[in-house]
Write an enzyme that holds these catalytic residues in place. Structure first.
Site, PDB file in Angstrom:
ATOM      1  N   ASP A 223       0.918  -1.156  -0.011  1.00 17.35           N
ATOM      2  CA  ASP A 223       0.013  -0.003  -0.039  1.00 17.35           C
ATOM      3  C   ASP A 223       0.900   1.150  -0.012  1.00 17.35           C
ATOM      4  OD1 ASP A 223       0.867  -0.443   2.687  1.00 17.35           O
ATOM      5  OD2 ASP A 223      -1.095   0.204   3.493  1.00 17.35           O
ATOM      6  N   SER A 224       2.148   1.182   0.101  1.00 16.88           N
ATOM      7  CA  SER A 224       3.068   2.336  -0.316  1.00 16.88           C
ATOM      8  C   SER A 224       2.765   2.756  -1.822  1.00 16.88           C
ATOM      9  CB  SER A 224       4.661   1.841  -0.286  1.00 16.88           C
ATOM     10  OG  SER A 224       4.627   0.695  -1.155  1.00 16.88           O
TER      11      SER A 224
ATOM     12  N   ASP B 297      -0.927  -6.024  -0.266  1.00 16.14           N
ATOM     13  CA  ASP B 297      -1.246  -5.405   1.024  1.00 16.14           C
ATOM     14  C   ASP B 297      -2.913  -5.164   1.153  1.00 16.14           C
ATOM     15  OD1 ASP B 297       0.821  -5.146   2.749  1.00 16.14           O
ATOM     16  OD2 ASP B 297       1.420  -2.980   1.878  1.00 16.14           O
TER      17      ASP B 297
ATOM     18  N   LYS C 106      -1.054  -9.387   2.754  1.00 19.17           N
ATOM     19  CA  LYS C 106      -0.401  -9.076   4.108  1.00 19.17           C
ATOM     20  C   LYS C 106      -1.139  -7.892   4.934  1.00 19.17           C
ATOM     21  CE  LYS C 106       3.516  -6.027   3.756  1.00 19.17           C
ATOM     22  NZ  LYS C 106       2.924  -4.773   4.332  1.00 19.17           N
TER      23      LYS C 106
ATOM     24  N   GLU D  70      -1.266  -5.275   8.924  1.00 18.76           N
ATOM     25  CA  GLU D  70      -0.291  -5.018   9.831  1.00 18.76           C
ATOM     26  C   GLU D  70      -0.860  -5.068  11.122  1.00 18.76           C
ATOM     27  OE1 GLU D  70       0.339  -0.508   9.077  1.00 18.76           O
ATOM     28  OE2 GLU D  70       1.038  -1.133   6.932  1.00 18.76           O
TER      29      GLU D  70
ATOM     30  N   GLU E 272       9.521  -4.006  10.099  1.00 26.52           N
ATOM     31  CA  GLU E 272       9.935  -2.663   9.666  1.00 26.52           C
ATOM     32  C   GLU E 272      10.372  -1.737  10.706  1.00 26.52           C
ATOM     33  OE1 GLU E 272       7.161  -0.694   6.839  1.00 26.52           O
ATOM     34  OE2 GLU E 272       8.153   1.003   6.717  1.00 26.52           O
TER      35      GLU E 272
HETATM   36  O1  KIV Z   1       3.438  -1.133   1.311  1.00 30.18           O
HETATM   37  C1  KIV Z   1       4.811  -1.485   1.486  1.00 30.18           C
HETATM   38  O2  KIV Z   1       5.641  -1.072   0.646  1.00 30.18           O
HETATM   39  C2  KIV Z   1       5.428  -2.252   2.227  1.00 30.18           C
HETATM   40  C3  KIV Z   1       6.577  -2.753   2.721  1.00 30.18           C
HETATM   41  C4  KIV Z   1       7.658  -1.356   2.888  1.00 30.18           C
HETATM   42  C5  KIV Z   1       7.167  -3.796   3.314  1.00 30.18           C
HETATM   43  O3  KIV Z   1       4.467  -2.664   3.458  1.00 30.18           O
END
Ligand code: KIV
Length: 289
Positions: free
Chosen positions: A50-51, A89, A118, A120, A187
């Site tokens: 989600d970056s 994500d 993924k 958090e 992280e």
């Molecule tokens: O969203 C993302 O890019 C991430 C990585 C930094 C692990 O969660």
């Protein structure tokens, strides 16, 4: 490209079995060209993170990213047919309200082409992790500096710097592994804490800003390639300067257009001589030098 199809598709059990083995390589990606680049480079895992929100969509944080954004970009990466494991994500608030909604949202990412999701957080997320695992959706955990918690953390701050925080991270990681996570991203935590966590859990840890003792490392695609050049966090190593190369290339294009050097005759389509003649055009008029 030939090498691309010769190697079997990487699966969740393959990644799970790499605990303590050769370091895992994960990189983020958000589109099909990036998927081809990452895959031809031979990474183990591609994460549609989600970056996306900050790196590609121009937001200030990841909280703006929607499930629809993620589905769109996961589909694009999946269509590059990577041999690497494709993880997506779950964006903020898609796995916080109920187990049922979590599974439904994760299923949208799986249907878009992801092999795993993924999320958090640690112990507060166990019910959601368990529901996903029961629905046959593999889950990667994410602990430490979790960007979706930016307001609670008061900024992007290294986590686990005191003994109680470090102990909590170890307990969270154990709980995620017990609940069925096949790997955990760490992280923004001190290297020593990442080591403690890595030694405490039976699944691979994948670090970003978490030092050398994790079972693998992940970086953001645009940071590795220098497509993002505004910030350089301590944990980023830049392997190319593609933003500078791209600016220089576009400047050269602009200069060629403005000076008339582009396009050349060879870069243009032309009438056949007899057709040009029938229109009263001389050879010179129909073919620029
Ligand atoms: O969203 C993302 O890019 C991430 C990585 C930094 C692990 O969660």
């Amino acid at each position: 490209m030939a090498q691309h199809r010769a190697v079997p598709k990487t699966t969740v059990p393959t990644i799970r079995s790499r605990k303590g083995g050769p370091p895992l390589v994960m990189i983020t990606d958000y589109d099909a060209p990036g998927g081809r680049i990452a895959d031809e480079a031979g990474v183990d895992v591609i994460l549609v993170g989600d970056s996306l929100g900050m790196v590609v969509l121009g937001y200030d944080d990841t909280l703006q990213v929607t499930l629809e954004d993620m589905v769109h970009h996961v589909g694009a990466v999946a269509r590059s047919r990577p041999q690497a494991l494709l993880v997506a994500d779950l964006p903020w608030l898609t796995y916080h309200l109920s187990a049922e909604e979590t599974v439904r949202n994760a299923a949208a990412l799986i249907r878009a082409g992801a092999q795993a999701v993924k999320l958090e957080g640690g112990r507060p997320r166990l019910a959601m992790v368990e529901a996903l695992v029961r629905a046959e959706i593999p889950v990667m955990g994410h602990l430490g500096l979790t960007p979706q918690s930016i307001h609670v953390m008061g900024g992007y701050r290294v986590q686990g710097q005191q003994a109680d925080g470090a102990t909590a991270l170890v307990e969270d990681a154990r709980a995620l592994a017990d609940a069925g996570c096949f790997a955990v991203v760490l992280e923004g935590v001190p290297a020593e804490v990442a080591r403690l966590v890595t030694e405490a859990v039976p699944v691979p840890t994948i670090g970003i800003g978490a030092g050398p003792w994790c079972d693998g490392q992940v970086l953001v695609f645009h940071d590795v390639l220098g497509l993002e050049d505004r910030v350089l966090p301590r944990f980023v190593r830049r392997y190319a300067s593609l933003k500078a190369d791209a600016v220089a290339a576009v400047e050269a294009f602009a200069a060629d257009v403005r000076s008339g050097r582009f396009p050349s005759a060879a870069e243009s389509y032309h009438l056949a001589d007899d057709v040009a003649a029938s229109l009263g055009l001389s050879r010179t008029e129909s073919r620029p030098a």
